[in-house]
Write a protein that holds these residues in place. Structure first.
Motif, PDB file in Angstrom:
ATOM      1  N   LEU A  38       0.909  -1.331   0.117  1.00  0.00           N
ATOM      2  CA  LEU A  38      -0.141   0.091  -0.031  1.00  0.00           C
ATOM      3  C   LEU A  38       0.730   1.214   0.065  1.00  0.00           C
ATOM      4  CD1 LEU A  38      -2.937  -1.127   2.433  1.00  0.00           C
ATOM      5  CD2 LEU A  38      -3.120  -0.706  -0.062  1.00  0.00           C
ATOM      6  N   LEU A  39       1.956   1.207   0.889  1.00  0.00           N
ATOM      7  CA  LEU A  39       2.809   2.413   0.703  1.00  0.00           C
ATOM      8  C   LEU A  39       3.442   2.554  -0.623  1.00  0.00           C
ATOM      9  CD1 LEU A  39       4.839   2.026   4.131  1.00  0.00           C
ATOM     10  CD2 LEU A  39       3.508   4.148   3.355  1.00  0.00           C
ATOM     11  N   MET A  40       3.831   1.431  -1.256  1.00  0.00           N
ATOM     12  CA  MET A  40       4.381   1.661  -2.517  1.00  0.00           C
ATOM     13  C   MET A  40       3.310   2.129  -3.709  1.00  0.00           C
ATOM     14  SD  MET A  40       6.592  -1.849  -2.853  1.00  0.00           S
ATOM     15  CE  MET A  40       7.018  -1.745  -4.493  1.00  0.00           C
ATOM     16  N   VAL A  41       2.079   1.846  -3.604  1.00  0.00           N
ATOM     17  CA  VAL A  41       1.382   2.290  -4.511  1.00  0.00           C
ATOM     18  C   VAL A  41       0.666   3.679  -4.364  1.00  0.00           C
ATOM     19  CG1 VAL A  41       0.763   0.037  -5.693  1.00  0.00           C
ATOM     20  CG2 VAL A  41      -0.716   0.960  -3.833  1.00  0.00           C
ATOM     21  N   ARG A  42       0.710   3.911  -3.054  1.00  0.00           N
ATOM     22  CA  ARG A  42       0.087   5.522  -2.644  1.00  0.00           C
ATOM     23  C   ARG A  42       1.175   6.457  -2.417  1.00  0.00           C
ATOM     24  NH1 ARG A  42      -4.365   2.775   1.780  1.00  0.00           N
ATOM     25  NH2 ARG A  42      -5.654   1.904   0.087  1.00  0.00           N
ATOM     26  N   ARG A  93       5.362   7.605  -7.143  1.00  0.00           N
ATOM     27  CA  ARG A  93       6.216   8.137  -8.014  1.00  0.00           C
ATOM     28  C   ARG A  93       7.767   7.212  -8.070  1.00  0.00           C
ATOM     29  NH1 ARG A  93       4.939  14.303  -7.270  1.00  0.00           N
ATOM     30  NH2 ARG A  93       3.247  14.345  -8.689  1.00  0.00           N
ATOM     31  N   VAL A  94       8.134   7.002  -6.949  1.00  0.00           N
ATOM     32  CA  VAL A  94       9.557   6.544  -6.775  1.00  0.00           C
ATOM     33  C   VAL A  94       9.495   4.821  -7.314  1.00  0.00           C
ATOM     34  CG1 VAL A  94      11.253   5.489  -5.155  1.00  0.00           C
ATOM     35  CG2 VAL A  94      10.238   7.515  -4.576  1.00  0.00           C
ATOM     36  N   THR A  95       8.225   4.062  -6.878  1.00  0.00           N
ATOM     37  CA  THR A  95       7.691   2.822  -7.470  1.00  0.00           C
ATOM     38  C   THR A  95       7.812   2.796  -8.927  1.00  0.00           C
ATOM     39  OG1 THR A  95       6.671   2.474  -5.347  1.00  0.00           O
ATOM     40  CG2 THR A  95       6.349   1.164  -7.400  1.00  0.00           C
ATOM     41  N   ALA A 113       9.238   5.092 -10.888  1.00  0.00           N
ATOM     42  CA  ALA A 113      10.626   5.206 -11.429  1.00  0.00           C
ATOM     43  C   ALA A 113      11.615   3.915 -11.267  1.00  0.00           C
ATOM     44  CB  ALA A 113      11.291   6.252 -10.840  1.00  0.00           C
ATOM     45  N   ARG A 114      11.391   3.406 -10.311  1.00  0.00           N
ATOM     46  CA  ARG A 114      11.925   2.100 -10.136  1.00  0.00           C
ATOM     47  C   ARG A 114      11.909   1.298 -11.195  1.00  0.00           C
ATOM     48  NH1 ARG A 114      14.987  -1.370 -10.479  1.00  0.00           N
ATOM     49  NH2 ARG A 114      15.216  -3.207  -9.208  1.00  0.00           N
ATOM     50  N   PHE A 115      10.833   0.737 -11.559  1.00  0.00           N
ATOM     51  CA  PHE A 115      10.134  -0.089 -12.527  1.00  0.00           C
ATOM     52  C   PHE A 115      10.140   0.309 -13.798  1.00  0.00           C
ATOM     53  CE2 PHE A 115       7.891  -1.823  -8.815  1.00  0.00           C
ATOM     54  CZ  PHE A 115       8.235  -3.115  -8.747  1.00  0.00           C
ATOM     55  N   ILE A 116      10.258   1.655 -14.250  1.00  0.00           N
ATOM     56  CA  ILE A 116      10.498   2.060 -15.527  1.00  0.00           C
ATOM     57  C   ILE A 116      12.000   1.838 -15.731  1.00  0.00           C
ATOM     58  CG2 ILE A 116      10.598   4.188 -16.961  1.00  0.00           C
ATOM     59  CD1 ILE A 116       7.778   4.830 -15.734  1.00  0.00           C
ATOM     60  N   CYS A 117      12.958   2.480 -14.945  1.00  0.00           N
ATOM     61  CA  CYS A 117      14.323   2.490 -14.901  1.00  0.00           C
ATOM     62  C   CYS A 117      14.829   1.173 -14.974  1.00  0.00           C
ATOM     63  CB  CYS A 117      14.776   3.254 -13.832  1.00  0.00           C
ATOM     64  SG  CYS A 117      14.931   5.049 -14.091  1.00  0.00           S
ATOM     65  N   GLY A 118      14.193   0.253 -14.129  1.00  0.00           N
ATOM     66  CA  GLY A 118      14.689  -1.210 -14.139  1.00  0.00           C
ATOM     67  C   GLY A 118      14.323  -1.745 -15.501  1.00  0.00           C
ATOM     68  N   ALA A 119      13.147  -1.534 -16.080  1.00  0.00           N
ATOM     69  CA  ALA A 119      12.665  -2.388 -17.115  1.00  0.00           C
ATOM     70  C   ALA A 119      13.486  -1.865 -18.455  1.00  0.00           C
ATOM     71  CB  ALA A 119      11.287  -2.230 -17.487  1.00  0.00           C
ATOM     72  N   LEU A 120      13.656  -0.553 -18.461  1.00  0.00           N
ATOM     73  CA  LEU A 120      14.335  -0.031 -19.635  1.00  0.00           C
ATOM     74  C   LEU A 120      15.895  -0.074 -19.774  1.00  0.00           C
ATOM     75  CD1 LEU A 120      12.758   3.577 -20.398  1.00  0.00           C
ATOM     76  CD2 LEU A 120      12.644   1.539 -21.845  1.00  0.00           C
ATOM     77  N   GLU A 152      15.152   1.384  -5.935  1.00  0.00           N
ATOM     78  CA  GLU A 152      14.398   0.016  -5.129  1.00  0.00           C
ATOM     79  C   GLU A 152      15.191   0.395  -3.937  1.00  0.00           C
ATOM     80  OE1 GLU A 152      15.233  -3.422  -3.125  1.00  0.00           O
ATOM     81  OE2 GLU A 152      17.029  -2.842  -4.249  1.00  0.00           O
ATOM     82  N   ARG A 153      16.283   0.747  -3.593  1.00  0.00           N
ATOM     83  CA  ARG A 153      17.040   0.750  -2.144  1.00  0.00           C
ATOM     84  C   ARG A 153      16.184   1.941  -1.530  1.00  0.00           C
ATOM     85  NH1 ARG A 153      20.964  -2.466  -1.754  1.00  0.00           N
ATOM     86  NH2 ARG A 153      19.805  -3.606  -3.155  1.00  0.00           N
ATOM     87  N   TYR A 154      15.687   2.993  -2.211  1.00  0.00           N
ATOM     88  CA  TYR A 154      15.015   3.806  -1.385  1.00  0.00           C
ATOM     89  C   TYR A 154      13.588   3.192  -0.887  1.00  0.00           C
ATOM     90  CZ  TYR A 154      12.382   8.202  -0.491  1.00  0.00           C
ATOM     91  OH  TYR A 154      11.518   9.112   0.192  1.00  0.00           O
ATOM     92  N   LEU A 155      12.920   2.539  -1.712  1.00  0.00           N
ATOM     93  CA  LEU A 155      11.811   1.798  -1.306  1.00  0.00           C
ATOM     94  C   LEU A 155      11.992   0.851  -0.230  1.00  0.00           C
ATOM     95  CD1 LEU A 155      10.338   1.055  -4.865  1.00  0.00           C
ATOM     96  CD2 LEU A 155       9.226   2.694  -3.310  1.00  0.00           C
ATOM     97  N   PHE A 156      13.094   0.163  -0.261  1.00  0.00           N
ATOM     98  CA  PHE A 156      13.786  -0.756   0.666  1.00  0.00           C
ATOM     99  C   PHE A 156      13.436  -0.255   1.883  1.00  0.00           C
ATOM    100  CE2 PHE A 156      16.940  -2.657   3.520  1.00  0.00           C
ATOM    101  CZ  PHE A 156      16.694  -4.248   3.528  1.00  0.00           C
ATOM    102  N   PHE A 157      13.856   1.027   2.196  1.00  0.00           N
ATOM    103  CA  PHE A 157      13.856   1.769   3.589  1.00  0.00           C
ATOM    104  C   PHE A 157      12.446   2.271   3.628  1.00  0.00           C
ATOM    105  CE2 PHE A 157      18.379   1.621   2.502  1.00  0.00           C
ATOM    106  CZ  PHE A 157      18.703   1.188   3.815  1.00  0.00           C
ATOM    107  N   SER A 158      12.101   3.110   2.587  1.00  0.00           N
ATOM    108  CA  SER A 158      10.731   3.908   2.827  1.00  0.00           C
ATOM    109  C   SER A 158       9.451   2.949   3.016  1.00  0.00           C
ATOM    110  CB  SER A 158      10.626   4.825   1.696  1.00  0.00           C
ATOM    111  OG  SER A 158      11.824   5.804   1.811  1.00  0.00           O
ATOM    112  N   ALA A 159       9.600   1.932   2.359  1.00  0.00           N
ATOM    113  CA  ALA A 159       8.298   1.034   2.494  1.00  0.00           C
ATOM    114  C   ALA A 159       8.419   0.092   3.328  1.00  0.00           C
ATOM    115  CB  ALA A 159       7.992   0.322   0.880  1.00  0.00           C
TER     116      ALA A 159
END
Length: 191
Positions: free
Chosen positions: A111-115, A119-121, A123-130, A173-180
């Motif tokens: 829920l934290l990741m999608v709410r 934006r960070v989520t 960015a993580r998946f767009i940069c990671g996929a590209l 991803e590391r930012y999400l690791f801590f923030s989520a």
């Protein structure tokens, strides 16, 4: 040097596992940190090897075999695409907990990741996929086989973009690791 690096990553994993927080379990943290090490290592070797042969070719035309014409370039690119796809799939799997009936730690993270962290989520998946999947696959399957040796700067710029996007994705991803990571009660706290 590689052994010391791996030992450092293992020590980092153990630091977070020692907190005994569900979100930072040793298995989850170990997979995330290990895959980050692998895919950034692959992206770095691919970029440095390509750019160094481009520079060598500019200094002494016809001297060095272009790296993108070697089987190693193809193997690095495909390994990077595979490692990135596996890691992104693993990270996406947390979002399946959004619809859990019980308010678990993983549901709170999702829920934290999608709410709050959407934006960070993204960015993580767009940069990671590209940077980790799309560009490496294009580079090794479509671009490198058709690029003449004298067009090396194109491949050099592409591998730099792959590295930068992969790094940006992993930093997100590391930012999400801590923030989520949902907060938990401190040991010994009063109820």
């Amino acid at each position: 040097a590689a052994g010391a690096g791996v030992a450092g990553v293992l020590c980092s994993v153990m630091v977070y596992a020692a907190t005994r927080r569900d979100h930072w379990r040793g298995s989850l943290t170990g997979l995330k940190f290990g895959m980050t090490t692998l895919l950034l290592g692959l992206a770095t070797v691919m970029m440095v090897s390509t750019v160094s042969t481009v520079v060598a070719g500019l200094m002494k035309p016809g001297g060095a075999t272009p790296f993108w014409t070697t089987p190693a370039f193809r193997e690095l690119g495909l390994a990077l695409a595979l490692a990135s796809a596996i890691k992104l799939g693993f990270e996406l799997s947390i979002l399946r907990h959004i619809h859990d009936r019980h308010h678990s730690v993983l549901k709170r993270s999702a829920l934290l990741m999608v709410r709050d962290l959407r934006r960070v989520t993204l960015a993580r998946f767009i940069c990671g996929a590209l940077g980790g999947v799309v560009l490496p696959a294009l580079a090794v399957l479509l671009i490198a086989p058709r690029v003449p040796p004298e067009a090396g700067p194109v491949l050099g710029a592409l591998t730099i973009a792959i590295f930068v996007l992969s790094l940006a994705g992993e930093l997100s991803e590391r930012y999400l690791f801590f923030s989520a990571a949902p907060s938990s009660k401190m040991p010994g706290a009063l109820s």
